[in-house]
Scaffold this active site. Sequence first.
Site, short mmCIF file in Angstrom:
data_model
loop_
_atom_site.label_atom_id
_atom_site.label_comp_id
_atom_site.label_asym_id
_atom_site.label_seq_id
_atom_site.Cartn_x
_atom_site.Cartn_y
_atom_site.Cartn_z
N THR A 151 -94.06 89.71 34.19
CA THR A 151 -93.60 90.46 35.36
C THR A 151 -94.66 90.49 36.45
O THR A 151 -94.33 90.55 37.63
CB THR A 151 -93.20 91.91 34.98
N ASP B 134 -85.96 93.17 35.75
CA ASP B 134 -86.29 93.32 34.34
C ASP B 134 -85.18 94.07 33.60
O ASP B 134 -84.67 93.63 32.57
CB ASP B 134 -87.61 94.10 34.22
#
Length: 416
Positions: A182, A94
Amino acid sequence: MDLLHYASPFSTIRFINTHRSRSTTPPHSRKRLFTVRASLPFPIQKAKYYRELEAAVDVVERACHLCVDVKSSLFSSDGRIVEKNDQTPVTVADFGVQALVSLELGKLFPSIPLVAEEDSAFVRANNLEDSVVKAVTQKTSVEDKPWTQDDVLNAIDRGGEEAFSFGTEPATYWVLDPIDGTRGFLKGSEALYVVGLALVVEGETVLGVMGCPNWQYGFSNESTTEILENRKNLVESGVIMIAHIGCGTWTTRLSDMLYTTTKMIDSWTRCFVDGCCLVNEARFGIPDSQTWEALPLSAIFSATTNVDSVGDNQILLLPACCGSLCKYLMVASGRASVFILRAKVQKSIKAWDHAVGMICVHEAGGKVTDWKGSQVDLAADKDGRRIIFPSGGVLVTNGQLHNQILDMISSVSSNV
């Protein structure tokens, strides 16, 4: 039946890069073939932001490669899985994607700000600097100098909340969701996640790129039984979806890009939304954090996930997948007909969860508005351009269903 990977029998035109063509935007025919040799499936003369889109495609490809590499070691004991304060799982990927995109776009377009999800505070506080730097430096341009830890952390902060204040003047800026979904990233190969990048000019998204590394290509026109039997033959090759204002929405497979060191001649397919024109025959997607019963249409239709037994007063609900952008991707590619999201008072809606998806759906022939039928205003957050305020929620459709569903929402709401 795996509805997330179900291939719609309509909605694409094949386009192979072999020689330069004078034709640019194919008509909405499902049968014609168009060929051109270029890095994008339309000529530069037709695309005002061609250079920016080329750069965006390149960096999203590499960002997807970064995600695949990090994920391959995700479940080892090296500490790469962490938790934010809001309990949203976040990985080195990320932060690494945000740093990579920031570094590459900052080098090519230094005057264009970046609006993105993360900042480096969490990386610093959890001693993840070395892991993020390693992930990023393996994917930066070969001609670049080695990036230092400060370079990478500053690049992450370039997209953070404190980096830039826009004010009321019209602005040009990038919007990035480094990994949308995610939770899906952590679940394994079955769950979809998306790297999403858009360019906004004076409140309008003018180009967008979405990369989904584990997007699967299945078989169209098959029964449920056939698809289940052929599940082992599904090709998990990933997808890059691009859109440019006035030039349509296109996809190409990601797999060849991920595992080769030289750029291949890419094969592009033009995408269109599906042709469904009856609400009860549509395929719906909703946020994984919301239920069908919490949406206005539940007063009219119940929902089922069984494609083989949809009743007269039922709609087909696609299985929940993480993040919003994969639902936009599914509508734009014709795998879903509708994505509907309800706004919640206690939870803000982030621009990066919608900006790139909006242009991909629009250019594929679909429509995106709030529940009142108004355009989603990306400039409503005057200073940060980070939050959107759609009245009621966001409605994403194939266009043909849009007014029907708006009328249903209005009717149900007026009777509450």
